[in-house]
Scaffold this motif. Sequence first.
Motif, PDB file in Angstrom:
ATOM      1  N   ASP A 237       5.653   6.297  60.045  1.00 36.18           N
ATOM      2  CA  ASP A 237       4.555   5.419  59.624  1.00 36.18           C
ATOM      3  C   ASP A 237       4.978   4.565  58.429  1.00 36.18           C
ATOM      4  OD1 ASP A 237       2.943   6.446  61.593  1.00 36.18           O
ATOM      5  OD2 ASP A 237       1.877   7.836  60.265  1.00 36.18           O
ATOM      6  N   GLY A 238       5.813   5.149  57.560  1.00 37.64           N
ATOM      7  CA  GLY A 238       6.291   4.414  56.394  1.00 37.64           C
ATOM      8  C   GLY A 238       7.101   3.187  56.778  1.00 37.64           C
ATOM      9  N   ILE A 239       7.806   3.261  57.901  1.00 40.94           N
ATOM     10  CA  ILE A 239       8.586   2.105  58.370  1.00 40.94           C
ATOM     11  C   ILE A 239       7.650   0.953  58.710  1.00 40.94           C
ATOM     12  CG2 ILE A 239      10.145   1.280  60.171  1.00 40.94           C
ATOM     13  CD1 ILE A 239      11.219   4.141  60.401  1.00 40.94           C
ATOM     14  N   ILE A 240       6.543   1.260  59.363  1.00 41.20           N
ATOM     15  CA  ILE A 240       5.573   0.230  59.725  1.00 41.20           C
ATOM     16  C   ILE A 240       4.869  -0.301  58.477  1.00 41.20           C
ATOM     17  CG2 ILE A 240       3.503  -0.297  61.069  1.00 41.20           C
ATOM     18  CD1 ILE A 240       6.117   0.161  62.661  1.00 41.20           C
ATOM     19  N   ASP A 241       4.615   0.576  57.522  1.00 42.63           N
ATOM     20  CA  ASP A 241       4.010   0.124  56.261  1.00 42.63           C
ATOM     21  C   ASP A 241       4.896  -0.930  55.593  1.00 42.63           C
ATOM     22  OD1 ASP A 241       1.859   1.829  56.551  1.00 42.63           O
ATOM     23  OD2 ASP A 241       2.737   3.428  55.339  1.00 42.63           O
ATOM     24  N   VAL A 242       6.197  -0.706  55.642  1.00 38.40           N
ATOM     25  CA  VAL A 242       7.135  -1.680  55.065  1.00 38.40           C
ATOM     26  C   VAL A 242       7.112  -2.975  55.871  1.00 38.40           C
ATOM     27  CG1 VAL A 242       9.569  -2.179  54.603  1.00 38.40           C
ATOM     28  CG2 VAL A 242       8.636   0.075  54.053  1.00 38.40           C
ATOM     29  N   ALA A 243       7.086  -2.856  57.183  1.00 42.70           N
ATOM     30  CA  ALA A 243       7.068  -4.052  58.038  1.00 42.70           C
ATOM     31  C   ALA A 243       5.856  -4.929  57.748  1.00 42.70           C
ATOM     32  CB  ALA A 243       7.080  -3.644  59.509  1.00 42.70           C
ATOM     33  N   LYS A 244       4.737  -4.307  57.397  1.00 47.65           N
ATOM     34  CA  LYS A 244       3.498  -5.050  57.159  1.00 47.65           C
ATOM     35  C   LYS A 244       3.457  -5.727  55.793  1.00 47.65           C
ATOM     36  CE  LYS A 244       0.590  -2.076  60.088  1.00 47.65           C
ATOM     37  NZ  LYS A 244      -0.505  -1.070  60.062  1.00 47.65           N
TER      38      LYS A 244
ATOM     39  N   LEU B  15      12.096  -3.453  62.434  1.00 47.11           N
ATOM     40  CA  LEU B  15      11.540  -2.203  61.914  1.00 47.11           C
ATOM     41  C   LEU B  15      10.635  -1.528  62.939  1.00 47.11           C
ATOM     42  CD1 LEU B  15      10.754  -3.039  58.174  1.00 47.11           C
ATOM     43  CD2 LEU B  15      12.883  -2.376  59.268  1.00 47.11           C
ATOM     44  N   HIS B  16       9.846  -2.319  63.651  1.00 47.17           N
ATOM     45  CA  HIS B  16       9.004  -1.742  64.709  1.00 47.17           C
ATOM     46  C   HIS B  16       9.873  -1.083  65.784  1.00 47.17           C
ATOM     47  CE1 HIS B  16       4.854  -3.067  63.765  1.00 47.17           C
ATOM     48  NE2 HIS B  16       5.465  -4.040  63.101  1.00 47.17           N
ATOM     49  N   SER B  17      10.977  -1.703  66.111  1.00 48.74           N
ATOM     50  CA  SER B  17      11.882  -1.130  67.125  1.00 48.74           C
ATOM     51  C   SER B  17      12.501   0.177  66.635  1.00 48.74           C
ATOM     52  CB  SER B  17      12.990  -2.139  67.467  1.00 48.74           C
ATOM     53  OG  SER B  17      12.450  -3.308  68.049  1.00 48.74           O
ATOM     54  N   ILE B  18      12.869   0.231  65.361  1.00 47.53           N
ATOM     55  CA  ILE B  18      13.438   1.462  64.797  1.00 47.53           C
ATOM     56  C   ILE B  18      12.413   2.580  64.824  1.00 47.53           C
ATOM     57  CG2 ILE B  18      14.254   2.545  62.656  1.00 47.53           C
ATOM     58  CD1 ILE B  18      15.606  -0.104  61.962  1.00 47.53           C
ATOM     59  N   ARG B  19      11.202   2.264  64.419  1.00 50.09           N
ATOM     60  CA  ARG B  19      10.148   3.286  64.388  1.00 50.09           C
ATOM     61  C   ARG B  19       9.879   3.832  65.783  1.00 50.09           C
ATOM     62  NH1 ARG B  19       4.298   3.102  66.124  1.00 50.09           N
ATOM     63  NH2 ARG B  19       3.186   4.502  64.702  1.00 50.09           N
ATOM     64  N   ASP B  20       9.762   2.948  66.781  1.00 51.73           N
ATOM     65  CA  ASP B  20       9.482   3.395  68.146  1.00 51.73           C
ATOM     66  C   ASP B  20      10.603   4.289  68.664  1.00 51.73           C
ATOM     67  OD1 ASP B  20       7.177   1.916  68.030  1.00 51.73           O
ATOM     68  OD2 ASP B  20       7.959   0.232  69.223  1.00 51.73           O
ATOM     69  N   ALA B  21      11.842   3.928  68.364  1.00 54.94           N
ATOM     70  CA  ALA B  21      12.985   4.714  68.845  1.00 54.94           C
ATOM     71  C   ALA B  21      13.044   6.081  68.177  1.00 54.94           C
ATOM     72  CB  ALA B  21      14.279   3.948  68.590  1.00 54.94           C
ATOM     73  N   LEU B  22      12.734   6.139  66.907  1.00 48.67           N
ATOM     74  CA  LEU B  22      12.734   7.435  66.212  1.00 48.67           C
ATOM     75  C   LEU B  22      11.656   8.353  66.772  1.00 48.67           C
ATOM     76  CD1 LEU B  22      13.281   6.312  62.501  1.00 48.67           C
ATOM     77  CD2 LEU B  22      14.904   7.562  63.942  1.00 48.67           C
ATOM     78  N   LEU B  23      10.466   7.816  67.030  1.00 50.58           N
ATOM     79  CA  LEU B  23       9.397   8.630  67.617  1.00 50.58           C
ATOM     80  C   LEU B  23       9.786   9.117  69.006  1.00 50.58           C
ATOM     81  CD1 LEU B  23       6.153   6.714  66.557  1.00 50.58           C
ATOM     82  CD2 LEU B  23       6.882   8.997  65.809  1.00 50.58           C
TER      83      LEU B  23
END
Length: 445
Positions: free
Chosen positions: A79-86, A28-36
């Motif tokens: 940010d929601g992706i990271i919220d889920v990861a946590k 999920l962290h990788s997906i978030r970074d790539a989208l940004l």
Amino acid sequence: MAEEIARNAHLASTVLKTLSDKQRSDALHSIRDALLHSKDSILAANRKDMQNAVDNNLSSSLIKRLDLSTNGKFDAMCDGIIDVAKLEDPLNKVTLATQLDDGLDLYRLTCPVGVLLIIFESRPEVIANISALAIKSGNAAILKGGKESLNTFQAMSSVINDVLQNKTDVPDNSIQLISTRGEVADLLKQDSYIDLVIPRGSNALVKNIKENTKIPVLGHADGICSIYLDKDLDVSKACKIVVDSKTNYPAGCNAVETLLIDKHLDKSLETQILKSLLDAKVTLHISPDLLSQIDESLLKEYVDQITPASEDDFRKEFLSFDIAVKAVENVQDAVLHINAHSSKHTDAIITENDKTADVFLKGIDSSGVYWNCSTRFADGFRYGFGTEVGISTNKIHSRGPVGLEGLVCYYYQMRGSGQVVGDYLGGGGTRVFKHKSLDPSSVIL
């Protein structure tokens, strides 16, 4: 083709659920970074969809849902992706433990649903939301977006697919994003491989899916939310809550569409509340009996914003700066009206009377029932779920905003030491079961 997509998803799900929480969260962290990193190109694609929507005269509510660029929506999505990861790992939790006999223990553990088919309209952020929730919960997902968001869908799909295939431990085909319309009908037939369908869109979309599949369907069609103004309300709270519920984001399924007013509410307070809506540019569709009693000053000053309501207005999702208004005799009358007209989404009461609130909270047959707060709180992020796959008005499996908890079910695991049923009473033997309850939190498997 559809069968192959579904089969591949099923095979991927059998591997995905065995990954550790760290492996799933790192993805999920990788997906978030790539989208940004790809924000500019994704928003450029989104602008094309927005322009196409305007050129094709699509509704203003659909266009608002389509837009990823305003109010920090794109960054909030990431940010929601990271919220889920946590969030805590939802898998392999022991929710029941019983010692059936010496050396024979029964456990109930959480597990993924399996394969999700998500069909959605307009909202391109659904791609990120559901990809995050699916991976975190160990479910494979097949996502199909609407044609109105095709450019955004393709841009985001390219980014997510590249990340999952090259930078994570998530197996191929865990998240499949399809854009051709013809595959949907065939996918709805794949009940051997797909475990749950989640439609997000119009009433027509949801009804069509329910009528054309044997697969269980989770979701809601309309968001016909109501607020009841009790005679014992605080007018300052009422004005603020009603205006927020209607105008904060009128295209949302959690925006209020019906306002019910206690006939015994002081007329000056009623006028203040209605005026607060009118000042917020809301058009009031008022039932004829109540309209005849409305303060004359309102009728004169806001002549273009007050109109007679039809019975259909109280079964309608306006998704705009419009609201249906009606007088009711008391809280019991309000409960009867809402249960007969609502879509069982979210309904609220505004009152300072505890007993009246209790009647409302217990009597309303909806997935969300609120007291002295805005209906707009009906949202997975606001509930602390990180994000959501949708809001369910079903009564089986999951209700309300569906986050991680709604994407897991459970199975029973038994650990023995050679026991057979033939040794026990009821199976031919004489041994008696102990059925001793154990503390699930103390179990380590």
